[in-house]
Write a protein that holds these residues in place. Structure first.
Motif, PDB file in Angstrom:
ATOM      1  N   HIS A 140      11.511   2.818  10.316  1.00 18.84           N
ATOM      2  CA  HIS A 140      10.230   2.310   9.832  1.00 18.84           C
ATOM      3  C   HIS A 140       9.348   3.432   9.315  1.00 18.84           C
ATOM      4  CE1 HIS A 140       6.380  -0.116  10.256  1.00 18.84           C
ATOM      5  NE2 HIS A 140       7.166  -0.848   9.510  1.00 18.84           N
TER       6      HIS A 140
ATOM      7  N   LYS B 279       6.778  -1.159   2.969  1.00 14.68           N
ATOM      8  CA  LYS B 279       7.323  -2.374   3.572  1.00 14.68           C
ATOM      9  C   LYS B 279       6.222  -3.370   3.935  1.00 14.68           C
ATOM     10  CE  LYS B 279      11.486  -0.248   5.470  1.00 14.68           C
ATOM     11  NZ  LYS B 279      12.358  -0.097   6.645  1.00 14.68           N
ATOM     12  N   LYS B 280       4.972  -2.937   3.756  1.00 15.16           N
ATOM     13  CA  LYS B 280       3.806  -3.764   4.082  1.00 15.16           C
ATOM     14  C   LYS B 280       3.912  -4.290   5.507  1.00 15.16           C
ATOM     15  CE  LYS B 280       3.052  -5.159  -0.712  1.00 15.16           C
ATOM     16  NZ  LYS B 280       2.895  -6.287  -1.659  1.00 15.16           N
ATOM     17  N   SER B 281       4.144  -3.365   6.426  1.00 10.68           N
ATOM     18  CA  SER B 281       4.340  -3.798   7.809  1.00 10.68           C
ATOM     19  C   SER B 281       3.883  -2.738   8.797  1.00 10.68           C
ATOM     20  CB  SER B 281       5.820  -4.115   8.060  1.00 10.68           C
ATOM     21  OG  SER B 281       6.611  -2.955   7.952  1.00 10.68           O
TER      22      SER B 281
ATOM     23  N   ASN C 260       1.472  -7.921   8.236  1.00  5.81           N
ATOM     24  CA  ASN C 260       2.796  -8.162   8.805  1.00  5.81           C
ATOM     25  C   ASN C 260       2.992  -7.224   9.983  1.00  5.81           C
ATOM     26  OD1 ASN C 260       5.473  -8.890   9.286  1.00  5.81           O
ATOM     27  ND2 ASN C 260       6.276  -7.594   7.642  1.00  5.81           N
TER      28      ASN C 260
ATOM     29  N   GLU D 189       4.534  -6.580  13.825  1.00  4.27           N
ATOM     30  CA  GLU D 189       5.533  -7.018  14.791  1.00  4.27           C
ATOM     31  C   GLU D 189       5.379  -6.234  16.089  1.00  4.27           C
ATOM     32  OE1 GLU D 189      10.352  -7.796  15.223  1.00  4.27           O
ATOM     33  OE2 GLU D 189       9.508  -6.960  13.366  1.00  4.27           O
TER      34      GLU D 189
ATOM     35  N   GLU E 219       4.584  -1.830  13.100  1.00  2.00           N
ATOM     36  CA  GLU E 219       5.335  -2.138  14.303  1.00  2.00           C
ATOM     37  C   GLU E 219       4.630  -1.492  15.482  1.00  2.00           C
ATOM     38  OE1 GLU E 219       9.789  -2.691  12.386  1.00  2.00           O
ATOM     39  OE2 GLU E 219       9.389  -0.940  13.650  1.00  2.00           O
TER      40      GLU E 219
ATOM     41  N   ALA F  22      -0.417  -3.449   4.926  1.00  2.00           N
ATOM     42  CA  ALA F  22       0.462  -3.378   6.094  1.00  2.00           C
ATOM     43  C   ALA F  22      -0.044  -4.225   7.252  1.00  2.00           C
ATOM     44  CB  ALA F  22       0.625  -1.929   6.541  1.00  2.00           C
TER      45      ALA F  22
ATOM     46  N   LYS G  74       1.542 -11.668  16.950  1.00  2.00           N
ATOM     47  CA  LYS G  74       0.622 -10.974  16.065  1.00  2.00           C
ATOM     48  C   LYS G  74      -0.302 -10.101  16.882  1.00  2.00           C
ATOM     49  CE  LYS G  74       1.809 -12.863  12.120  1.00  2.00           C
ATOM     50  NZ  LYS G  74       2.234 -12.109  10.965  1.00  2.00           N
TER      51      LYS G  74
END
Length: 315
Positions: free
Chosen positions: A312, A101-103, A272, A274, A105, A269, A14
């Motif tokens: 993404h 995508k609620k993310s 989540n 990564e 990277e 976002a 995280k």
């Protein structure tokens, strides 16, 4: 796809981005204290706002629209600046944000990665781009290396790291490697760090077999710690100290209105996140004068990472 340095275990960790330090303060302070605080925050953000004029290496088909929740990218630069010396980018992290995508990277780029420096046409370490051409060359070089548009940048002075940590009253991290640096011993486990110790903790590399990857992990821990403290309502009583530290040590081309749009349209976002690392091998290369160590990324690995980030970003 998550890639790591050879012989380094694959991990998901995280983390959060530097500009959330600003966004968290904006949102919480406006909610808690009203217009007068809003005015002060607006003024502070205006201080750190540094637009940049450049010709992108990778252009978007259409202009980015945050109000339509389009995915975007940010280049995070941690820079070692000293009087009379522009310095080099000690840390380079590319972050992509996709609200559908609620993310998020985050790709850490090792500073010794061998790339073509845009504007010079030479093969060199990627962190030299800042030394030769500042933010503009750094953004352009990363764009060409990853073949994605870089919409924003956030630059932070690593020497000012300690000011930001001290402004929130220090941070707590979970250290996975005992070592000594800057006259301080850092044991394993949860430890509390003031600003000076946090800077030493974040900079250490030579005693860690993971090299840059271990240091990048510690830097993300410090950023996470600052955000955790900054988001705590008790920290808002010291909002003025936090804003002063940010104003002195952070620059970005993200405007105040864009920050509010990001907070409004992309908040999901951040839950989540990564961490990605790009695989490569170390190699000594003779440059005509001496042998220099570089981090070499294969074309196959580079393409994999490019495709991951493009997907993404919806490109």
């Amino acid at each position: 796809m998550e890639t790591t340095q050879r012989h380094t275990p694959k991990k998901k960790r995280k983390g959060l981005k530097i500009f959330l330090i600003i966004l968290v303060v904006i949102l919480a302070a406006i909610t808690a204290y009203g217009y007068s605080i809003y005015h002060n925050i607006n003024k502070a953000v205006s201080t750190v706002h540094k637009p940049i004029e450049r010709t992108p290496e990778v252009k978007r088909p259409t202009d980015l629209q945050l109000t339509k929740r389009e995915p975007f990218s940010v280049l995070l630069l941690g820079v070692d600046e000293r009087p009379g010396d522009r310095g080099r980018s000690d840390t380079m992290i590319v972050m992509t944000v996709n609200p559908d995508k609620k993310s998020m990277e985050m790709l850490s780029i090792p500073r010794d990665t061998r790339v073509t420096l845009v504007g010079r046409g030479t093969e060199d370490k990627i962190n030299h781009a800042y030394a030769f051409g500042g933010v503009e060359m750094s953004m352009n070089t990363v764009e060409r290396f990853l073949d994605i548009p870089i919409d924003y940048y956030i630059k932070m002075n690593m020497e000012g790291f300690k000011d930001i940590v001290d402004s929130v009253g220090g941070v707590t991290v979970n250290n996975d490697l005992e070592f000594s640096a800057g006259g301080t011993t850092f044991p394993k486990g949860k430890i509390d760090l003031n600003g000076a110790d946090a800077l030493s903790y974040a900079r250490m590399r030579k005693q860690d077999s993971r090299g840059d990857f271990g240091r990048q992990l510690r830097q993300r821990q410090i950023i996470q710690g600052v955000i955790n403290k900054g988001a705590n309502i008790s920290a808002l009583w010291k909002y003025d100290e936090i804003l002063k530290a940010i104003s002195k040590n952070v620059e970005t081309n993200i405007s105040f209105d864009e920050m509010l749009d990001i907070q409004k349209n992309y908040a999901d976002a951040r839950h989540n996140i990564e961490q990605l690392q790009i695989a490569g091998t170390g190699k000594m290369i003779h440059n005509g004068k001496q042998n220099i160590w570089y981090y070499i990324v294969s074309d196959e690995e580079r393409t994999k990472v490019q495709n991951r980030l493009k997907e993404h970003l919806g490109l």
